[in-house]
Design a protein around this motif. Sequence first.
Motif, mmCIF file in Angstrom:
data_model
loop_
_atom_site.group_PDB
_atom_site.id
_atom_site.type_symbol
_atom_site.label_atom_id
_atom_site.label_comp_id
_atom_site.label_asym_id
_atom_site.label_seq_id
_atom_site.Cartn_x
_atom_site.Cartn_y
_atom_site.Cartn_z
ATOM 1 N N GLU A 109 105.319 70.790 60.974
ATOM 2 C CA GLU A 109 106.441 69.933 61.361
ATOM 3 C C GLU A 109 106.049 68.841 62.355
ATOM 4 O OE1 GLU A 109 106.797 73.857 63.730
ATOM 5 O OE2 GLU A 109 106.244 73.190 61.704
ATOM 6 N N GLU A 110 104.874 68.960 62.959
ATOM 7 C CA GLU A 110 104.426 67.957 63.931
ATOM 8 C C GLU A 110 103.370 67.016 63.358
ATOM 9 O OE1 GLU A 110 103.102 70.043 67.386
ATOM 10 O OE2 GLU A 110 105.020 71.056 67.713
ATOM 11 N N HIS A 111 103.019 67.187 62.099
ATOM 12 C CA HIS A 111 101.972 66.367 61.487
ATOM 13 C C HIS A 111 102.443 64.922 61.335
ATOM 14 C CE1 HIS A 111 99.127 64.826 58.483
ATOM 15 N NE2 HIS A 111 98.332 65.820 58.844
ATOM 16 N N LYS A 112 101.543 63.978 61.636
ATOM 17 C CA LYS A 112 101.841 62.554 61.523
ATOM 18 C C LYS A 112 100.785 61.871 60.653
ATOM 19 C CE LYS A 112 105.295 62.790 64.464
ATOM 20 N NZ LYS A 112 106.701 62.663 64.010
ATOM 21 N N GLU A 113 101.233 60.857 59.907
ATOM 22 C CA GLU A 113 100.303 60.082 59.092
ATOM 23 C C GLU A 113 99.226 59.456 59.979
ATOM 24 O OE1 GLU A 113 98.506 58.263 55.874
ATOM 25 O OE2 GLU A 113 100.118 59.738 55.837
ATOM 26 N N GLY A 114 97.969 59.574 59.569
ATOM 27 C CA GLY A 114 96.862 58.984 60.310
ATOM 28 C C GLY A 114 96.345 59.822 61.450
ATOM 29 N N SER A 115 96.861 61.044 61.614
ATOM 30 C CA SER A 115 96.446 61.878 62.739
ATOM 31 C C SER A 115 95.078 62.515 62.535
ATOM 32 C CB SER A 115 97.473 62.991 62.975
ATOM 33 O OG SER A 115 97.504 63.907 61.880
ATOM 34 N N ASP A 116 94.588 62.522 61.303
ATOM 35 C CA ASP A 116 93.318 63.183 60.967
ATOM 36 C C ASP A 116 93.336 64.651 61.364
ATOM 37 O OD1 ASP A 116 92.320 60.866 59.901
ATOM 38 O OD2 ASP A 116 91.095 60.331 61.631
ATOM 39 N N LYS A 117 94.488 65.295 61.144
ATOM 40 C CA LYS A 117 94.638 66.717 61.441
ATOM 41 C C LYS A 117 95.103 67.464 60.195
ATOM 42 C CE LYS A 117 95.643 66.329 66.396
ATOM 43 N NZ LYS A 117 96.556 66.726 67.502
ATOM 44 N N THR A 118 94.712 68.717 60.108
ATOM 45 C CA THR A 118 95.103 69.572 58.995
ATOM 46 C C THR A 118 96.362 70.343 59.374
ATOM 47 O OG1 THR A 118 92.815 69.804 58.263
ATOM 48 C CG2 THR A 118 94.371 71.477 57.511
ATOM 49 N N PRO A 119 97.390 70.314 58.525
ATOM 50 C CA PRO A 119 98.646 70.992 58.865
ATOM 51 C C PRO A 119 98.528 72.514 58.770
ATOM 52 C CG PRO A 119 98.755 70.123 56.642
ATOM 53 C CD PRO A 119 97.473 69.610 57.230
ATOM 54 N N ILE A 120 99.230 73.193 59.656
ATOM 55 C CA ILE A 120 99.306 74.653 59.665
ATOM 56 C C ILE A 120 100.589 75.073 58.947
ATOM 57 C CG2 ILE A 120 99.742 76.643 61.160
ATOM 58 C CD1 ILE A 120 97.892 75.384 63.211
ATOM 59 N N GLY A 121 100.447 75.994 58.002
ATOM 60 C CA GLY A 121 101.632 76.462 57.293
ATOM 61 C C GLY A 121 101.268 77.286 56.074
ATOM 62 N N ARG A 122 102.290 77.641 55.294
ATOM 63 C CA ARG A 122 102.110 78.336 54.020
ATOM 64 C C ARG A 122 102.523 77.392 52.901
ATOM 65 N NH1 ARG A 122 103.062 84.813 53.928
ATOM 66 N NH2 ARG A 122 101.930 85.309 55.844
ATOM 67 N N TYR A 123 101.684 77.299 51.904
ATOM 68 C CA TYR A 123 101.896 76.324 50.845
ATOM 69 C C TYR A 123 101.657 76.954 49.476
ATOM 70 C CZ TYR A 123 101.318 73.347 54.949
ATOM 71 O OH TYR A 123 101.444 72.784 56.186
ATOM 72 N N ARG A 124 101.945 76.162 48.435
ATOM 73 C CA ARG A 124 101.665 76.558 47.060
ATOM 74 C C ARG A 124 100.930 75.413 46.361
ATOM 75 N NH1 ARG A 124 105.246 73.597 44.194
ATOM 76 N NH2 ARG A 124 107.232 73.059 45.204
ATOM 77 N N ILE A 125 100.440 75.672 45.177
ATOM 78 C CA ILE A 125 99.751 74.640 44.406
ATOM 79 C C ILE A 125 100.760 73.618 43.892
ATOM 80 C CG2 ILE A 125 98.400 74.160 42.340
ATOM 81 C CD1 ILE A 125 97.205 76.956 42.574
ATOM 82 N N LYS A 126 100.468 72.352 44.125
ATOM 83 C CA LYS A 126 101.286 71.278 43.569
ATOM 84 C C LYS A 126 100.646 70.711 42.315
ATOM 85 C CE LYS A 126 103.828 67.115 44.886
ATOM 86 N NZ LYS A 126 104.199 66.229 46.015
ATOM 87 N N ARG A 127 99.315 70.526 42.348
ATOM 88 C CA ARG A 127 98.624 70.018 41.164
ATOM 89 C C ARG A 127 97.129 70.296 41.272
ATOM 90 N NH1 ARG A 127 99.473 66.155 37.169
ATOM 91 N NH2 ARG A 127 101.481 65.535 38.061
ATOM 92 N N ASN A 128 96.547 70.743 40.165
ATOM 93 C CA ASN A 128 95.090 70.838 40.039
ATOM 94 C C ASN A 128 94.610 69.622 39.274
ATOM 95 O OD1 ASN A 128 94.934 73.337 41.300
ATOM 96 N ND2 ASN A 128 95.085 74.481 39.393
ATOM 97 N N CYS A 129 93.602 68.956 39.809
ATOM 98 C CA CYS A 129 93.113 67.750 39.149
ATOM 99 C C CYS A 129 91.680 67.484 39.592
ATOM 100 C CB CYS A 129 94.000 66.557 39.472
ATOM 101 S SG CYS A 129 94.196 66.223 41.255
ATOM 102 N N GLY A 130 91.098 66.434 39.041
ATOM 103 C CA GLY A 130 89.747 66.064 39.432
ATOM 104 C C GLY A 130 89.140 65.071 38.467
ATOM 105 N N ILE A 131 88.062 64.448 38.895
ATOM 106 C CA ILE A 131 87.342 63.531 38.025
ATOM 107 C C ILE A 131 86.599 64.303 36.942
ATOM 108 C CG2 ILE A 131 85.466 61.835 37.953
ATOM 109 C CD1 ILE A 131 86.278 61.019 40.769
ATOM 110 N N ALA A 132 86.081 65.463 37.304
ATOM 111 C CA ALA A 132 85.340 66.290 36.347
ATOM 112 C C ALA A 132 86.302 66.915 35.336
ATOM 113 C CB ALA A 132 84.578 67.379 37.084
ATOM 114 N N PRO A 133 85.806 67.233 34.143
ATOM 115 C CA PRO A 133 86.637 67.937 33.157
ATOM 116 C C PRO A 133 87.037 69.305 33.690
ATOM 117 C CG PRO A 133 84.617 67.075 32.152
ATOM 118 C CD PRO A 133 84.462 66.929 33.631
ATOM 119 N N SER A 134 88.061 69.871 33.106
ATOM 120 C CA SER A 134 88.509 71.197 33.515
ATOM 121 C C SER A 134 87.376 72.205 33.381
ATOM 122 C CB SER A 134 89.692 71.645 32.655
ATOM 123 O OG SER A 134 89.979 73.015 32.894
ATOM 124 N N PRO A 135 87.121 73.000 34.421
ATOM 125 C CA PRO A 135 86.077 74.018 34.345
ATOM 126 C C PRO A 135 86.562 75.311 33.684
ATOM 127 C CG PRO A 135 87.020 74.038 36.535
ATOM 128 C CD PRO A 135 87.715 72.926 35.779
#
Length: 255
Positions: A109-135
Amino acid sequence: MKKRVLVISICALMCIMLVGCDGVRENDPEKQQAEVYLHSSIQDEVDSPDWVTKLPDIEDKNQLLIVAGMGMDKSTAYVSLHNKDKEGNWKQILSTPGVIGKNGMVLDEEHKEGSDKTPIGRYRIKRNCGIAPSPGVKTPYTSAIDVIYWTGETDGDIPFNSFVNLRQYPELDEQTSEHLYELEYEDQFMVGINFNDEEDAGKGSQIFIKCLSSDRPYTNGSVEIPEDIMKLMIKYMLQDCVIIIDTMDNLGAEF
């Protein structure tokens, strides 16, 4: 003269023997296996540490990805993936050192754009992606092409903090969005988490778990781990995986 010929003959024989030995080694399956797989890629399934099994509110969870930061002001972390087996026991299937935000960690809740900090919390997957093909993943995966961006701050007509195609949104401000091709090494395999689902531009854009950069020991807020481990991790992650990011102290982590 005979002595000189004898010496030359012995040297020639030794060269033949060395070449022959190399040939044996090249055909040795164990040696070939060692060359194909990095040692760090050999991840044995073991019992999860006690501190993992004691985490709150995990009784009904099937999989945990834990990012245990070394401290609020540190840019290093311990990353591990855990599965619950049929008997209800937690098993650690992957673990690796990793790097996080340049300026450490901050509450979600205290994270700000440009802070160069990693947020603390519990999350879920939003999207799997990448330049490489699916492994060969267990969840949906999108291979990025050159026109794919993850949107940053927008004027409101373009969805914020989303995976978009430039052909669909030609007016996209490319300077405020992340072009997935610009950091090719880090973007081989990525897991986007549901940080900032409320789409508040001031809070910050997408946080990824992705491949370790080759030129800096920190991130702008995402979590980076070695590419070989990232490839394994994205293969094993389940859609209902719970992603827990916190400090080692808060998690009660011990090693």
